[in-house]
Write a protein that holds these residues in place. Sequence first.
Motif: not given
Ligand code: SF4
Length: 252
Positions: A27-33, A35-37, A53-55, A85-89, A119-121
């Motif tokens: 999961g990833c709290s960033h919740g990009c729309k 959408p997040c692949y 749940d993802w967030c 690749f599937t979350t944000d560190p 990261t997007k953090g």
């Molecule tokens: S994994 Fe990447 S694209 Fe997906 S919600 Fe997190 S930051 Fe956004």
Amino acid sequence: MEYITRKSMLYKTEAEHSDYTMNHVLGCSHGCKFPCYAFLMKKRFGQVKTYEDWCTPKIVSNTLELLDKEIPRLKDKIHSVHLCFTTDPFMYKVDEVIAMSLASIKKLNAAGISCRILTKGLLPAELAHMSKENECGITLISLNEDYRAQMEPNTSPYLARIAALKFLHEVGCKTWVCMEPYPTPNLVKQDLRTILDKISFVDKIIFGKMNYNKEITAYKGHKEFYNDCAAQVKEFCAEHGMDCYIKIGTET
Ligand code: SF4
């Protein structure tokens, strides 16, 4: 914070720039729309049920134990490990994820393995004291905070994200920016050159179009738009002596 356990951590990847990856959070709290692949895939395979749940990130609690087991076996094979690749560190303001990511990078570096971080953090200042072979990167697709609130609601503010990257550049770290998924003008009106000027200090830029979003194909002229953007990025990188990579499928 919720926790899960896993049986393995380091995975071989076919990605262009790192031969191994690790994803120590589900999961990833960033919740990009966009959408997040990663969200779409985890939902498809039943590991995540809903967007909410993802967030709600779940840390792999045995990450460090798994690394202790796997690093000795793999260290001579690994060139670099991509996080993630599937979350944000470095999920914005999620201290436990940040701490686990730093501890993991420290372990990998101690074994002579460099990391490629995205990261997007906010990239933590602690990275300045780790291997200078690490490549520290941010995703940056806009400077418009309204667009960020709409599309990447829980990520770090753009200028703070750039400032954290610049600090690492100034202390001698390798830095890079991923400009993907870059939006078309029907999503946000912006000047690509203004964004590029803010990151003129980095070592490398990766540029890519937006995928999996019907607004893109609805935008007449999207192919020409992305061709023009790619040409601008290449020219900018050449002017500044930076490496440049245009993702496959962006130019037509
Ligand atoms: S994994 Fe990447 S694209 Fe997906 S919600 Fe997190 S930051 Fe956004």
